[in-house]
Write a protein that holds these residues in place. Structure first.
Motif, mmCIF file in Angstrom:
data_model
loop_
_atom_site.group_PDB
_atom_site.id
_atom_site.type_symbol
_atom_site.label_atom_id
_atom_site.label_comp_id
_atom_site.label_asym_id
_atom_site.label_seq_id
_atom_site.Cartn_x
_atom_site.Cartn_y
_atom_site.Cartn_z
ATOM 1 N N GLY A 17 -5.687 54.082 91.224
ATOM 2 C CA GLY A 17 -5.101 55.264 91.843
ATOM 3 C C GLY A 17 -5.336 56.514 91.042
ATOM 4 O O GLY A 17 -5.600 57.591 91.600
ATOM 5 N N ALA A 18 -5.256 56.404 89.725
ATOM 6 C CA ALA A 18 -5.507 57.565 88.863
ATOM 7 C C ALA A 18 -6.931 58.060 89.049
ATOM 8 O O ALA A 18 -7.175 59.270 89.179
ATOM 9 C CB ALA A 18 -5.254 57.191 87.405
ATOM 10 N N ALA A 19 -7.880 57.145 89.062
ATOM 11 C CA ALA A 19 -9.279 57.531 89.231
ATOM 12 C C ALA A 19 -9.525 58.116 90.615
ATOM 13 O O ALA A 19 -10.243 59.115 90.771
ATOM 14 C CB ALA A 19 -10.180 56.322 89.003
ATOM 15 N N LEU A 24 -11.009 62.858 93.704
ATOM 16 C CA LEU A 24 -10.818 63.638 94.925
ATOM 17 C C LEU A 24 -10.385 65.060 94.610
ATOM 18 O O LEU A 24 -10.850 66.024 95.239
ATOM 19 C CB LEU A 24 -9.793 62.953 95.830
ATOM 20 N N ALA A 25 -9.479 65.208 93.628
ATOM 21 C CA ALA A 25 -9.015 66.542 93.251
ATOM 22 C C ALA A 25 -10.155 67.377 92.698
ATOM 23 O O ALA A 25 -10.315 68.558 93.044
ATOM 24 C CB ALA A 25 -7.889 66.431 92.226
ATOM 25 N N ALA A 77 -11.564 60.080 82.126
ATOM 26 C CA ALA A 77 -12.759 59.238 82.092
ATOM 27 C C ALA A 77 -13.434 59.151 83.453
ATOM 28 O O ALA A 77 -14.627 58.853 83.535
ATOM 29 C CB ALA A 77 -12.389 57.840 81.597
ATOM 30 N N ALA A 78 -12.682 59.424 84.514
ATOM 31 C CA ALA A 78 -13.226 59.324 85.866
ATOM 32 C C ALA A 78 -13.804 60.641 86.366
ATOM 33 O O ALA A 78 -14.326 60.690 87.482
ATOM 34 C CB ALA A 78 -12.129 58.855 86.825
ATOM 35 N N THR A 79 -13.709 61.703 85.563
ATOM 36 C CA THR A 79 -14.124 63.039 86.000
ATOM 37 C C THR A 79 -14.927 63.728 84.905
ATOM 38 O O THR A 79 -15.039 63.223 83.784
ATOM 39 C CB THR A 79 -12.889 63.887 86.345
ATOM 40 N N THR A 80 -15.449 64.906 85.229
ATOM 41 C CA THR A 80 -16.212 65.671 84.237
ATOM 42 C C THR A 80 -15.707 67.094 84.056
ATOM 43 O O THR A 80 -15.963 67.702 83.028
ATOM 44 C CB THR A 80 -17.699 65.741 84.634
ATOM 45 N N PRO A 274 -0.648 60.583 103.624
ATOM 46 C CA PRO A 274 -1.347 59.465 102.971
ATOM 47 C C PRO A 274 -2.872 59.608 102.970
ATOM 48 O O PRO A 274 -3.556 58.791 102.360
ATOM 49 C CB PRO A 274 -0.942 58.271 103.839
ATOM 50 N N ASP A 275 -3.388 60.620 103.668
ATOM 51 C CA ASP A 275 -4.841 60.689 103.878
ATOM 52 C C ASP A 275 -5.501 61.638 102.882
ATOM 53 O O ASP A 275 -6.077 62.659 103.254
ATOM 54 C CB ASP A 275 -5.144 61.120 105.313
ATOM 55 N N LEU A 276 -5.458 61.301 101.596
ATOM 56 C CA LEU A 276 -6.031 62.174 100.574
ATOM 57 C C LEU A 276 -7.504 62.466 100.824
ATOM 58 O O LEU A 276 -7.978 63.575 100.562
ATOM 59 C CB LEU A 276 -5.885 61.530 99.185
ATOM 60 N N GLU A 277 -8.231 61.476 101.315
ATOM 61 C CA GLU A 277 -9.666 61.657 101.536
ATOM 62 C C GLU A 277 -9.955 62.723 102.582
ATOM 63 O O GLU A 277 -11.059 63.282 102.624
ATOM 64 C CB GLU A 277 -10.311 60.334 101.957
#
Length: 294
Positions: A17-19, A24-25, A77-80, A274-277
């Protein structure tokens, strides 16, 4: 204008969930994601939670509050590009030398993407469980900030205060900029004055039961009295009118904040569930893009 999502770690307390949230953010154009902090929640407490009309923390004894720094490491770690901020870490409860090492390491390994949002805490029973005095926690927090900055700035550092004392010690790795932005959180004049004296930013936490906008002037006046440039202190607030469910014009709501000197607006990530995407990219296209470069 910058945009942040709040309550990242207690909304998405697992690694996947964190990743997911972080990626997405970042893709949607959010500047930062904010993580909250509680070490323990007593089953019974008389203290009043100041960010809810009920005076009680949301959730129950099983509600997860992942350590914000460890959670932020997963997100980094999941982002740049995405920045990560504690909002807020309860500073008097943390040993300043240990915290300085943790934050500097995280900033170093993320390429300088960490902000330390700090608060002095409200839950007296949590302090008691940790064996930390609740009284004079504000003064303790001020010293902790100064001590951490000394460690981040140079090797062979020293500090002599009432609560912290060390001499000729080094703490490495250093943060990328030899410092990490300190964002002072809170809904009181004491918090606003602390931000004016020593903060790189001020974040009157969203959900406060009092009008926090007048505190922005307290920050500015205190900064001037301390010989600091008020414009150098980033103002960070909520913006209810920008939420998808508000029924208001989000562009007008954000513009009103920008006109007040707000540099970053904070929105609860729960408002996009619930639809973050779908909801986060939509907000990025319709709102964030409209304020790019402002």
């Amino acid at each position: 204008m910058k945009f942040a999502l709040h309550f990242g770690n207690n909304t998405f307390p697992d690694a996947a969930g964190a990743a997911r949230l972080a990626r997405l953010a970042e893709k949607a154009g959010f500047d930062s994601v904010i993580a909250v902090d509680h070490v323990v929640i007593p089953d019974e407490y008389a203290s009043t939670y100041p960010y809810s009309a009920t005076g009680r923390l949301p959730g129950n004894r099983a509600t997860a509050y992942p350590d914000p720094l460890i959670w932020m490491a997963f997100a980094a770690a999941a982002t740049t590009r995405l920045r990560l901020m504690t909002g807020v870490i309860i500073l008097p409860q943390r040993h300043p030398l240990v915290l300085a090492k943790q934050v500097a390491t995280l900033d170093h390994m993320s390429g300088g993407r960490i902000e330390l949002g700090i608060g002095v805490g409200w839950l007296k029973e949590e302090f008691a469980a940790l064996g930390v005095p609740f009284e004079r926690r504000g003064r303790r927090a001020d010293e902790y900030v100064a001590a951490m900055r000394a460690l981040w700035r140079e090797d062979g550092a020293g500090f002599a205060g009432e609560f912290v004392r060390f001499e000729r010690v080094s703490c490495n790795p250093k943060p990328v900029a030899r410092g990490v932005p300190i964002i002072v959180g809170g809904h009181s004049e004491a918090a606003a004055r602390r931000a004016g004296r020593l903060g790189d930013g001020f974040f009157p936490s969203i959900g406060s039961q009092v009008d926090t906008l007048p505190l922005l002037d307290v920050v500015r006046r205190t900064a001037e009295a301390a010989g600091r440039d008020p414009a150098a202190i980033e103002m960070i607030t909520g913006c209810p009118g920008a939420l998808p469910s508000s029924g208001q014009d989000p562009l007008a709501a954000v513009e009103e904040r920008r006109a007040r000197g707000i540099g970053r607006v904070v929105l609860p990530v729960t408002a996009f569930l619930p639809d973050l995407e779908e909801s986060l990219p939509r907000f990025g296209e319709t709102v964030i893009r409209a304020f790019a470069g402002t």
